[in-house]
Scaffold this motif. Structure first.
Motif, short mmCIF file in Angstrom:
data_model
loop_
_atom_site.label_atom_id
_atom_site.label_comp_id
_atom_site.label_asym_id
_atom_site.label_seq_id
_atom_site.Cartn_x
_atom_site.Cartn_y
_atom_site.Cartn_z
N THR A 127 62.51 53.92 20.96
CA THR A 127 62.12 52.54 21.28
C THR A 127 60.68 52.45 21.77
N ALA A 128 60.32 53.33 22.70
CA ALA A 128 58.97 53.28 23.26
C ALA A 128 57.92 53.65 22.22
N GLY A 129 58.22 54.66 21.39
CA GLY A 129 57.23 55.09 20.40
C GLY A 129 56.95 54.01 19.36
N PHE A 130 57.99 53.53 18.70
CA PHE A 130 57.79 52.50 17.67
C PHE A 130 57.39 51.16 18.29
N GLY A 131 57.94 50.86 19.48
CA GLY A 131 57.57 49.60 20.12
C GLY A 131 56.11 49.57 20.51
N PHE A 132 55.60 50.69 21.05
CA PHE A 132 54.18 50.76 21.38
C PHE A 132 53.33 50.61 20.12
N ALA A 133 53.76 51.26 19.02
CA ALA A 133 53.00 51.14 17.76
C ALA A 133 52.98 49.70 17.27
N ALA A 134 54.12 49.00 17.40
CA ALA A 134 54.18 47.61 16.94
C ALA A 134 53.28 46.71 17.77
N VAL A 135 53.34 46.86 19.10
CA VAL A 135 52.48 46.05 19.97
C VAL A 135 51.01 46.37 19.72
N ASN A 136 50.71 47.64 19.46
CA ASN A 136 49.33 48.02 19.19
C ASN A 136 48.85 47.41 17.89
N LYS A 137 49.70 47.41 16.86
CA LYS A 137 49.32 46.82 15.58
C LYS A 137 49.14 45.31 15.67
N SER A 138 49.85 44.68 16.59
CA SER A 138 49.71 43.23 16.73
C SER A 138 48.36 42.83 17.30
N GLY A 139 47.69 43.77 17.99
CA GLY A 139 46.41 43.47 18.60
C GLY A 139 46.49 43.16 20.07
N LEU A 140 47.73 43.12 20.62
CA LEU A 140 47.87 42.82 22.04
C LEU A 140 47.30 43.91 22.92
N MET A 141 47.41 45.17 22.48
CA MET A 141 46.88 46.26 23.28
C MET A 141 45.36 46.16 23.39
N GLN A 142 44.71 45.81 22.28
CA GLN A 142 43.25 45.68 22.31
C GLN A 142 42.82 44.56 23.24
N GLN A 143 43.57 43.46 23.24
CA GLN A 143 43.21 42.35 24.11
C GLN A 143 43.45 42.72 25.58
N ALA A 144 44.54 43.44 25.84
CA ALA A 144 44.78 43.88 27.21
C ALA A 144 43.68 44.84 27.67
N THR A 145 43.22 45.68 26.75
CA THR A 145 42.13 46.60 27.08
C THR A 145 40.85 45.84 27.41
N GLN A 146 40.58 44.77 26.67
CA GLN A 146 39.40 43.96 26.95
C GLN A 146 39.46 43.37 28.36
N LEU A 147 40.64 42.90 28.74
CA LEU A 147 40.79 42.29 30.08
C LEU A 147 40.65 43.35 31.17
N THR A 148 41.24 44.52 30.99
CA THR A 148 41.14 45.56 32.02
C THR A 148 39.71 46.07 32.15
N LYS A 149 38.97 46.11 31.06
CA LYS A 149 37.56 46.51 31.14
C LYS A 149 36.74 45.45 31.87
N LYS A 150 37.08 44.19 31.65
CA LYS A 150 36.35 43.11 32.30
C LYS A 150 36.60 43.13 33.81
N HIS A 151 37.83 43.46 34.20
CA HIS A 151 38.19 43.54 35.62
C HIS A 151 38.60 44.97 35.94
N GLN A 152 37.70 45.91 35.74
CA GLN A 152 38.06 47.32 35.84
C GLN A 152 38.50 47.71 37.24
N ASN A 153 37.74 47.33 38.24
CA ASN A 153 38.10 47.70 39.61
C ASN A 153 39.44 47.11 40.02
N LEU A 154 39.66 45.86 39.65
CA LEU A 154 40.93 45.22 39.97
C LEU A 154 42.08 45.90 39.23
N SER A 155 41.84 46.30 37.98
CA SER A 155 42.89 46.94 37.20
C SER A 155 43.27 48.29 37.80
N ILE A 156 42.27 49.04 38.24
CA ILE A 156 42.56 50.34 38.86
C ILE A 156 43.34 50.17 40.15
#
Length: 612
Positions: free
Chosen positions: A241-270
């Motif tokens: 579930t985790a392997g294929f689910g992560f791949a599906a969410v990554n292919k949807s582009g949600l992971m990239q958008q989450a990465t953009q937000l965490t980079k924008k608020h890096q200190n807060l994310s950490i």
């Protein structure tokens, strides 16, 4: 959707390919019917999880209830919801388009595949454990049929099929086989290709912070669920579930958008990530899984230190676990253990300085004569150092050598830590929650990891960090630009060693005993040098969060797969091979590594931009 090109081994077929007609992987099923099958299969999958899948509670998880999903049904429920939402986004339903900023079709195919794999694994496990498919209730048959329909519908969705180049009849049979394999692989990649990720719309900072909080909450929930799986079938289903689910969410582009937000608020994310990790012990009722948590933190901290050496400086160190051992032994010898020949009991702050300092000294002593070597030669020398350390501590037993480490028996009965009157070996009650021994050490390791993360961030962004990257990319060019390569590499080696020693001081008190067998190059259970290096490569070299994710997976999976016995390492190795084949840049990779590993995939888009 980007056009894929065929990678051919035949030099006569090196010309670029043209996209052919848009078809699905399973034929010319009309698009409308394909989307209806995917959506209907997803909805039916969700409904089937509220039915009984077997008649007897003898199967773990007790899947005999109606209206109350449990065990593996919960995983299929989540994947069914994901498939349904991606199918609605594929239809263009208002309110669901934000789920697939990179396009819905590739994500839908992977989500349907995840539902199918988890559901059919569960049905198969029920049949094997209970003695045949006759033990299935109607809900088991419904979920098998529903996930199959959803998968068929998703695979029938069209994609830009690359025009495959013909096989050269003059090639040998092996060349023709490689050429056909390359064509098939190009078709498969084209079926799951995604378009460019749409830019995030302008949002208020509070909304972005809420999204980051939600992402961290989901991450904590997934980790807590995975580490707390109660039986073998549930953990295997979780991996699927985790392997294929992560791949599906990554292919949807949600992971990239989450990465953009965490980079924008890096200190807060950490800060949020550490807060989420600190909540983990409060989700546990006893120390059973908190034990795994503290060992994962020790392993992850050491992996992050190795990431400085391997990921930033590009130095292949195959004996890094020896520095963990140096710190553990040094702290054990001065922490009041009865088997220590020194008879010294220093407070923790002094013991941790002794452990980190001893590893730092050994890092300098080993690095000074060897870091003028490069590549494989350096790897061989560091591998030899790891073995020399293990043999040395075995021989300093008073018989083969001086009586220092008690030989193969190690340093035993290391007392629990006590800092400012706080006994880490005793239970404590915080806000109504009972925190046990391993939970106490979990919080301590979390503080030490915070120090390691701070050191990694500061050193990576500093002048010395840029020098490490320059050495890693091209040492000859870096030397020509005036960088003192030997000094820069020695600093990386010494810093990485001291961070490993820092974690080793806590490991000695957590395990009560340090022995030479804990610090091998390779073994079935981490930490060891092979697993540490694999954690850095698997998680993503040169990144801060990559090794932490890689170390968590590499420690958790072998512990949970112990029921497989002698086939444990085989299954684990196959999983690593597949992961490295489909994501060679690591779970969380920086942009440079992504471009290096997917240079051919990026070329068409780059050329298109240049032409425009």
């Amino acid at each position: 959707m980007s056009t894929m090109t065929t990678i051919s081994e035949n030099p006569k077929a090196a010309a670029a390919t043209e996209p052919a007609t848009a078809t699905g992987l399973i034929g010319f099923l009309p698009v409308g019917i394909a989307r209806a099958l995917a959506l209907g299969g997803g909805v039916l999958t969700v409904a089937s999880t509220f039915l009984a899948w077997t008649w007897t509670p003898r199967f773990p998880g007790d899947l005999t209830f109606y209206g109350s999903p449990g065990g593996l049904q919960l995983q299929v429920l989540v994947l069914g919801l994901l498939t349904t939402l991606f199918a609605l986004s594929s239809y263009g339903v208002k309110g669901t388009r934000w789920l697939t900023p990179a396009g819905p079709d590739a994500a839908l195919k992977l989500a349907a595949l995840a539902s199918f794999a988890t559901a059919w694994f569960t049905v198969g496990a029920i049949s094997v454990d209970l003695g045949g498919p006759v033990n299935l209730e109607p809900g088991g048959a419904v979920v098998a049929l529903a996930t199959l329909l959803a998968l068929l519908g998703a695979l029938a969705l069209p994609f830009e099929r690359p025009k495959l180049l013909p096989v050269d009849p003059e090639d040998t049979g092996w060349d023709q086989f490689k050429h056909r394999s390359a064509n098939n692989w190009a078709t498969f990649k084209a079926a799951f290709a995604t378009g460019p990720v749409r830019r995030l719309p302008a949002m208020h900072s509070s909304v972005e912070i809420l999204i980051i909080t939600a992402v961290l909450a989901v991450a904590l929930g997934v980790f807590t669920y995975g580490i707390g799986t109660e039986y073998d079938e549930l953990f295997l289903g979780f991996l699927i579930t985790a392997g294929f689910g992560f791949a599906a969410v990554n292919k949807s582009g949600l992971m990239q958008q989450a990465t953009q937000l965490t980079k924008k608020h890096q200190n807060l994310s950490i800060a949020g990530a550490f807060t989420a990790a600190a909540l983990f012990p409060f989700t546990q009722t006893d120390d059973q899984y908190a034990t795994l948590g503290v060992y994962i933190l020790i392993f992850a901290t050491v992996a992050l230190g190795l990431n400085i050496v391997v990921g930033l400086a590009g130095l292949l160190d195959l004996g890094y676990v020896a520095f963990l051992g140096v710190g553990a032994y040094a702290a054990a010898l001065v922490s009041g253990a009865p088997s220590s020949p020194f008879g010294v009991h220093l407070p923790f702050w002094a013991a941790i300085l002794v452990g980190a300092g001893a590893s730092l000294v050994f890092g300098v002593l080993i690095g000074a004569p060897t870091l003028r070597l490069r590549g494989d030669y350096l790897a061989i020398v560091t591998l030899g150092f790891g073995e020399i350390f293990r043999i040395a501590v075995m021989n300093t037993d008073g018989t083969s050598g001086p009586d220092v480490t008690n030989g193969s028996n190690g340093i035993a009965s290391i007392p629990n830590l006590s800092i400012f009157g706080f006994d880490f070996g005793a239970e404590h009650t915080i806000a109504g929650f009972t925190i046990g021994r391993f939970a106490n050490y979990f919080f301590l390791m979390l503080l030490i990891m915070a120090v390691v993360v701070l050191v990694f961030r500061r050193s990576g962004d500093s002048r010395i960090g840029r020098a490490w990257v320059a050495i890693r990319e091209d040492e000859t060019a870096a030397l020509a630009m005036g960088i003192n390569g030997f000094r820069v590499k020695l600093i990386a080696f010494a810093l990485g060693a001291s961070l490993a020693g820092l974690a080793g001081t806590v490991q000695a008190h957590v395990t009560y005993t340090v022995t030479p067998e804990q610090y091998l190059f390779a073994g079935p259970i981490p930490p060891n040098s092979a697993f540490l290096l694999a954690a850095v490569v698997l998680g993503g070299m040169g990144t801060m969060s990559g090794p932490l994710v890689g170390a968590s997976l590499l420690f958790l999976i072998p512990n949970k797969l112990q029921f497989m016995g002698e086939y444990q390492l085989l299954a684990f190795g196959v999983a690593l091979i597949l992961l490295m084949r489909f994501r060679p840049e690591g779970m969380i990779a920086n942009r440079r590594n992504q471009l290096e590993f997917h240079e051919k995939d990026e070329t068409p888009a780059t050329l298109a931009k240049a032409g425009a």
